[in-house]
Enzyme design. Structure first.
Site, mmCIF file in Angstrom:
data_model
loop_
_atom_site.group_PDB
_atom_site.id
_atom_site.type_symbol
_atom_site.label_atom_id
_atom_site.label_comp_id
_atom_site.label_asym_id
_atom_site.label_seq_id
_atom_site.Cartn_x
_atom_site.Cartn_y
_atom_site.Cartn_z
ATOM 1 N N ARG A 8 9.613 42.411 46.173
ATOM 2 C CA ARG A 8 10.766 42.976 45.952
ATOM 3 C C ARG A 8 10.911 44.074 45.100
ATOM 4 O O ARG A 8 11.639 45.167 45.456
ATOM 5 C CB ARG A 8 11.956 41.853 45.195
ATOM 6 C CG ARG A 8 12.182 40.719 46.176
ATOM 7 C CD ARG A 8 13.108 39.597 45.309
ATOM 8 N NE ARG A 8 12.471 39.182 44.310
ATOM 9 C CZ ARG A 8 13.121 38.862 43.271
ATOM 10 N NH1 ARG A 8 14.349 38.956 42.908
ATOM 11 N NH2 ARG A 8 12.051 38.320 42.305
ATOM 12 N N ASN A 16 15.135 37.003 47.201
ATOM 13 C CA ASN A 16 14.382 35.964 47.608
ATOM 14 C C ASN A 16 15.174 34.867 48.299
ATOM 15 O O ASN A 16 16.463 34.829 47.813
ATOM 16 C CB ASN A 16 13.606 35.045 46.435
ATOM 17 C CG ASN A 16 12.412 35.610 46.099
ATOM 18 O OD1 ASN A 16 12.104 36.611 46.696
ATOM 19 N ND2 ASN A 16 11.986 35.535 44.973
#
Length: 95
Positions: free
Chosen positions: A24, A42
């Site tokens: 990320r 996520n």
């Protein structure tokens, strides 16, 4: 997919070993370099969901990077969806 020159909204679901490996953060850095707004988070099933808005060309470049071999972890596949931008996003966040 929107025509060239337009703004677009890309939603991508990335599967593989992409959680707990800096994916990320890496995605956020690439998106900011491309001038995109959005977020990466996520999901409970182990994927990372990426939403990015901005110039279509920049979204395509981000999608290519997500599918590339230089990502953290291991990407087994990316599913994409294109839509009209909503215009409500600013910056790029890790969620």
């Amino acid at each position: 997919m929107p025509e060239s020159g337009e703004s677009a909204r890309l939603t991508a679901w990335v599967r593989g070993r992409v959680q707990g490996v800096g994916f990320r953060w890496w995605t956020r850095a690439r998106a900011l370099e491309l001038g995109l707004a959005g977020w990466a988070r996520n999901t409970e099933d182990g994927r990372v969901e990426v939403v990015a808005e901005g110039p279509r060309e920049a979204c395509v470049k981000l999608l290519d990077l997500l599918r590339g071999c230089d990502t953290p972890g291991r990407v087994d596949g990316v599913v994409e969806r294109w839509s009209e931008p909503r215009g409500s996003l600013t910056g790029f966040a890790e969620r």
